[in-house]
Design an enzyme around this catalytic site. Sequence first.
Site, PDB file in Angstrom:
ATOM      1  N   CYS A 283       0.843  -1.202   0.000  1.00  0.00           N
ATOM      2  CA  CYS A 283       0.000   0.000   0.000  1.00  0.00           C
ATOM      3  C   CYS A 283       0.880   1.256   0.000  1.00  0.00           C
ATOM      4  O   CYS A 283       1.495   1.553  -1.023  1.00  0.00           O
ATOM      5  CB  CYS A 283      -1.001  -0.016   1.148  1.00  0.00           C
ATOM      6  SG  CYS A 283      -2.371   1.147   0.883  1.00  0.00           S
TER       7      CYS A 283
ATOM      8  N   HIS B 272      -3.784  -5.053   0.705  1.00  0.00           N
ATOM      9  CA  HIS B 272      -3.249  -5.372   2.031  1.00  0.00           C
ATOM     10  C   HIS B 272      -3.411  -6.867   2.347  1.00  0.00           C
ATOM     11  O   HIS B 272      -4.423  -7.265   2.948  1.00  0.00           O
ATOM     12  CB  HIS B 272      -4.008  -4.586   3.101  1.00  0.00           C
ATOM     13  CG  HIS B 272      -3.653  -3.144   3.199  1.00  0.00           C
ATOM     14  ND1 HIS B 272      -2.588  -2.686   3.933  1.00  0.00           N
ATOM     15  CD2 HIS B 272      -4.251  -2.050   2.672  1.00  0.00           C
ATOM     16  CE1 HIS B 272      -2.532  -1.369   3.862  1.00  0.00           C
ATOM     17  NE2 HIS B 272      -3.527  -0.950   3.094  1.00  0.00           N
TER      18      HIS B 272
ATOM     19  N   GLU C  76      -2.026  -8.362   4.702  1.00  0.00           N
ATOM     20  CA  GLU C  76      -1.946  -8.466   6.161  1.00  0.00           C
ATOM     21  C   GLU C  76      -3.245  -8.080   6.859  1.00  0.00           C
ATOM     22  O   GLU C  76      -3.395  -8.313   8.068  1.00  0.00           O
ATOM     23  CB  GLU C  76      -0.790  -7.595   6.690  1.00  0.00           C
ATOM     24  CG  GLU C  76      -1.064  -6.118   6.828  1.00  0.00           C
ATOM     25  CD  GLU C  76      -1.063  -5.307   5.538  1.00  0.00           C
ATOM     26  OE1 GLU C  76      -1.049  -4.064   5.627  1.00  0.00           O
ATOM     27  OE2 GLU C  76      -1.092  -5.915   4.440  1.00  0.00           O
TER      28      GLU C  76
END
Length: 225
Positions: free
Chosen positions: A94, A172, A174
């Site tokens: 990002c 993302h 994560e």
Amino acid sequence: MKIGILQTGHAPEMVLGELGDYDTMFARLLDGHGFTFRTWNVVDQDYPNTPSDADGWLITGSKHGAYEDHPWIPPLETFIRDIYTDGRPLVGVCFGHQIIAQALGGTVEKFKGGWAVGRTRYEMEGAPLDLNAWHQDQVVTLPPEARVIGSNDFCANAALLYGNRAYSIQPHPEFTSRMVEQLIKHRGQGVVPDDLLAEAEARLAAPTSGDTIARRIAEFFKQER
């Protein structure tokens, strides 16, 4: 293998106890791949000394824009170029994706097409993958050595590969559905259009492929150079 995490922002306070900060999310994502981690909070002007302080480097997301005037951004861009010259593997997600591109000669802008939030489908290296997104900024001009390896109709430059030196993605991997849920409630209201937030909330239960990107990141870090 020691991975240096360059943390460029902090997770919202309301998720820290449950989910941890961004560095914790990446350590959890990459668990089981044999890495150790050390974090430098560059957003707080805490910088490594040299690229040799770690075997590989990872730059996190942030609420800030790569093009904004913050005192910690120019030193970070210099360090990115130092890592790139040194040849140690560099990964960005990002904001990390954007700041690598900007540091190496690309352009990042607030995208006139608006936001991508929640579960979003991308074509990543020839395969469709659903990943969580939370961004308005995009890489709009590529650095000279970047090659597009992931995209969709909304985000043309969603994943970039710079030979064996850098790998970066806009979404993302994560972020869990719980993290997206908290962002919808605590960071999206009044910022992201209500219809996009409602659509993202409706997709929270659907699976995403963060583990696939985790394996890709691990392979990139470990490949022979």
